[in-house]
Design a protein around this motif. Structure first.
Motif, PDB file in Angstrom:
ATOM      1  N   GLN A   1      -1.529  -2.294  -3.874  1.00  0.00           N
ATOM      2  CA  GLN A   1      -1.408  -3.581  -3.202  1.00  0.00           C
ATOM      3  C   GLN A   1      -1.622  -3.429  -1.703  1.00  0.00           C
ATOM      4  OE1 GLN A   1       2.446  -5.209  -4.320  1.00  0.00           O
ATOM      5  NE2 GLN A   1       1.511  -6.373  -5.988  1.00  0.00           N
ATOM      6  N   ALA A   2      -2.025  -4.500  -1.080  1.00  0.00           N
ATOM      7  CA  ALA A   2      -2.208  -4.490   0.372  1.00  0.00           C
ATOM      8  C   ALA A   2      -0.913  -4.055   1.055  1.00  0.00           C
ATOM      9  CB  ALA A   2      -2.632  -5.867   0.853  1.00  0.00           C
ATOM     10  N   GLY A   3      -1.065  -3.214   2.060  1.00  0.00           N
ATOM     11  CA  GLY A   3       0.088  -2.663   2.746  1.00  0.00           C
ATOM     12  C   GLY A   3       0.564  -1.343   2.188  1.00  0.00           C
ATOM     13  N   GLY A   4       0.047  -0.981   1.022  1.00  0.00           N
ATOM     14  CA  GLY A   4       0.452   0.258   0.376  1.00  0.00           C
ATOM     15  C   GLY A   4      -0.293   1.472   0.898  1.00  0.00           C
ATOM     16  N   SER A   5      -0.037   2.613   0.252  1.00  0.00           N
ATOM     17  CA  SER A   5      -0.619   3.880   0.678  1.00  0.00           C
ATOM     18  C   SER A   5      -1.214   4.636  -0.500  1.00  0.00           C
ATOM     19  CB  SER A   5       0.450   4.769   1.340  1.00  0.00           C
ATOM     20  OG  SER A   5       0.983   4.163   2.489  1.00  0.00           O
ATOM     21  N   LEU A   6      -2.196   5.451  -0.199  1.00  0.00           N
ATOM     22  CA  LEU A   6      -2.788   6.384  -1.151  1.00  0.00           C
ATOM     23  C   LEU A   6      -3.148   7.658  -0.406  1.00  0.00           C
ATOM     24  CD1 LEU A   6      -5.284   4.272  -3.320  1.00  0.00           C
ATOM     25  CD2 LEU A   6      -3.210   5.405  -4.132  1.00  0.00           C
TER      26      LEU A   6
ATOM     27  N   ASN B   1      -2.773   4.714   4.897  1.00  0.00           N
ATOM     28  CA  ASN B   1      -1.591   3.851   4.988  1.00  0.00           C
ATOM     29  C   ASN B   1      -1.999   2.436   5.378  1.00  0.00           C
ATOM     30  OD1 ASN B   1       0.052   6.118   4.484  1.00  0.00           O
ATOM     31  ND2 ASN B   1       0.157   6.603   6.665  1.00  0.00           N
ATOM     32  N   THR B   2      -1.097   1.522   5.162  1.00  0.00           N
ATOM     33  CA  THR B   2      -1.324   0.120   5.518  1.00  0.00           C
ATOM     34  C   THR B   2      -2.688  -0.353   5.010  1.00  0.00           C
ATOM     35  OG1 THR B   2      -0.146   0.665   7.573  1.00  0.00           O
ATOM     36  CG2 THR B   2      -0.987  -1.553   7.377  1.00  0.00           C
ATOM     37  N   LEU B   3      -2.925  -0.121   3.750  1.00  0.00           N
ATOM     38  CA  LEU B   3      -4.226  -0.447   3.167  1.00  0.00           C
ATOM     39  C   LEU B   3      -4.464  -1.950   3.144  1.00  0.00           C
ATOM     40  CD1 LEU B   3      -4.225   2.223   0.374  1.00  0.00           C
ATOM     41  CD2 LEU B   3      -6.077   1.902   2.019  1.00  0.00           C
ATOM     42  N   ARG B   4      -5.728  -2.307   3.295  1.00  0.00           N
ATOM     43  CA  ARG B   4      -6.163  -3.704   3.319  1.00  0.00           C
ATOM     44  C   ARG B   4      -7.190  -3.930   2.202  1.00  0.00           C
ATOM     45  NH1 ARG B   4      -7.849  -3.194   9.678  1.00  0.00           N
ATOM     46  NH2 ARG B   4      -5.744  -2.951  10.560  1.00  0.00           N
ATOM     47  N   PRO B   5      -7.338  -5.148   1.730  1.00  0.00           N
ATOM     48  CA  PRO B   5      -8.356  -5.414   0.700  1.00  0.00           C
ATOM     49  C   PRO B   5      -9.750  -4.947   1.115  1.00  0.00           C
ATOM     50  CG  PRO B   5      -6.875  -7.273   0.882  1.00  0.00           C
ATOM     51  CD  PRO B   5      -6.499  -6.333   1.988  1.00  0.00           C
TER      52      PRO B   5
ATOM     53  N   GLY C   1     -18.977  15.082  -2.763  1.00  0.00           N
ATOM     54  CA  GLY C   1     -18.222  14.935  -3.999  1.00  0.00           C
ATOM     55  C   GLY C   1     -18.711  13.727  -4.778  1.00  0.00           C
ATOM     56  N   GLN C   2     -18.140  13.521  -5.954  1.00  0.00           N
ATOM     57  CA  GLN C   2     -18.614  12.472  -6.840  1.00  0.00           C
ATOM     58  C   GLN C   2     -18.059  11.098  -6.492  1.00  0.00           C
ATOM     59  OE1 GLN C   2     -15.991  14.192  -7.343  1.00  0.00           O
ATOM     60  NE2 GLN C   2     -14.524  12.980  -8.489  1.00  0.00           N
ATOM     61  N   GLY C   3     -17.062  11.030  -5.641  1.00  0.00           N
ATOM     62  CA  GLY C   3     -16.475   9.763  -5.257  1.00  0.00           C
ATOM     63  C   GLY C   3     -15.256   9.410  -6.086  1.00  0.00           C
ATOM     64  N   THR C   4     -14.344   8.710  -5.453  1.00  0.00           N
ATOM     65  CA  THR C   4     -13.152   8.228  -6.146  1.00  0.00           C
ATOM     66  C   THR C   4     -12.901   6.785  -5.723  1.00  0.00           C
ATOM     67  OG1 THR C   4     -10.798   8.688  -6.611  1.00  0.00           O
ATOM     68  CG2 THR C   4     -11.559   9.141  -4.367  1.00  0.00           C
ATOM     69  N   GLN C   5     -12.614   5.928  -6.693  1.00  0.00           N
ATOM     70  CA  GLN C   5     -12.496   4.494  -6.440  1.00  0.00           C
ATOM     71  C   GLN C   5     -11.124   4.158  -5.865  1.00  0.00           C
ATOM     72  OE1 GLN C   5     -14.808   1.793  -7.056  1.00  0.00           O
ATOM     73  NE2 GLN C   5     -13.251   0.689  -5.876  1.00  0.00           N
ATOM     74  N   VAL C   6     -11.142   3.399  -4.790  1.00  0.00           N
ATOM     75  CA  VAL C   6      -9.919   2.853  -4.201  1.00  0.00           C
ATOM     76  C   VAL C   6     -10.033   1.329  -4.230  1.00  0.00           C
ATOM     77  CG1 VAL C   6      -8.561   2.606  -2.094  1.00  0.00           C
ATOM     78  CG2 VAL C   6      -9.488   4.845  -2.743  1.00  0.00           C
ATOM     79  N   THR C   7      -9.059   0.678  -4.839  1.00  0.00           N
ATOM     80  CA  THR C   7      -9.058  -0.772  -4.920  1.00  0.00           C
ATOM     81  C   THR C   7      -7.747  -1.295  -4.346  1.00  0.00           C
ATOM     82  OG1 THR C   7     -10.426  -0.718  -6.918  1.00  0.00           O
ATOM     83  CG2 THR C   7      -9.267  -2.776  -6.423  1.00  0.00           C
ATOM     84  N   VAL C   8      -7.852  -2.178  -3.364  1.00  0.00           N
ATOM     85  CA  VAL C   8      -6.677  -2.736  -2.709  1.00  0.00           C
ATOM     86  C   VAL C   8      -6.618  -4.229  -3.034  1.00  0.00           C
ATOM     87  CG1 VAL C   8      -5.430  -3.010  -0.551  1.00  0.00           C
ATOM     88  CG2 VAL C   8      -6.956  -1.044  -0.867  1.00  0.00           C
ATOM     89  N   SER C   9      -5.554  -4.634  -3.684  1.00  0.00           N
ATOM     90  CA  SER C   9      -5.401  -6.042  -4.067  1.00  0.00           C
ATOM     91  C   SER C   9      -4.620  -6.796  -2.996  1.00  0.00           C
ATOM     92  CB  SER C   9      -4.685  -6.151  -5.403  1.00  0.00           C
ATOM     93  OG  SER C   9      -3.385  -5.611  -5.308  1.00  0.00           O
ATOM     94  N   SER C  10      -4.943  -8.061  -2.857  1.00  0.00           N
ATOM     95  CA  SER C  10      -4.284  -8.881  -1.825  1.00  0.00           C
ATOM     96  C   SER C  10      -3.029  -9.554  -2.359  1.00  0.00           C
ATOM     97  CB  SER C  10      -5.253  -9.945  -1.321  1.00  0.00           C
ATOM     98  OG  SER C  10      -5.702 -10.741  -2.388  1.00  0.00           O
TER      99      SER C  10
END
Length: 123
Positions: free
Chosen positions: A12-17, A83-87, A114-123
């Motif tokens: 979710q938006a505001g989260g971290s990975l 951190n503080t991820l955005r859509p 590298g092959q890439g890794t998907q990051v999806t941030v929901s609002s």
């Protein structure tokens, strides 16, 4: 050099990975490394890079203050703490190893990807 990225996911938006990228092969500890990302329908763009020693870091303005790049040469792994991820951070994230020690955001100086890794941030 072969690179294997992991750590992406849905947040979710505001989260971290935290993304990780493990390298195999002799070339890693003497080269700069970087992260790039590609959003749907857009070109791949630079995110952050770090020198072989970790002493020099270069980040894009969009992620500065939110994302941190780091590396551990002993285990040939690089990281991207987000951190503080955005859509608008939603993208496939790619790790890359440069062809030399220079820290750069220019993708043409990175021959190993590298092959890439998907990051999806929901609002």
């Amino acid at each position: 050099v072969q690179l294997q990225a992991c750590g992406g996911g849905l947040v979710q938006a505001g989260g971290s990975l935290r993304l990780s990228c493990a390298a195999s092969g002799r070339t890693f500890s003497t080269q700069s490394v970087g992260w790039f990302r590609q959003a749907p329908g857009k070109q791949r763009v630079f995110v952050a890079a770090i020198s072989w020693s970790g002493a020099t870091i270069y980040s894009s303005d969009v992620v500065k203050g939110r994302f941190t790049i780091s590396r551990n040469n002993a285990i040939k792994t690089m990281y991207l703490q987000m951190n503080t991820l955005r859509p608008e951070d939603t993208a496939i994230y790619y790790c890359a190893v440069a062809n030399g020690p220079t820290v750069t955001g220019e993708s043409q100086y990175y021959p190993y990807w590298g092959q890439g890794t998907q990051v999806t941030v929901s609002s």
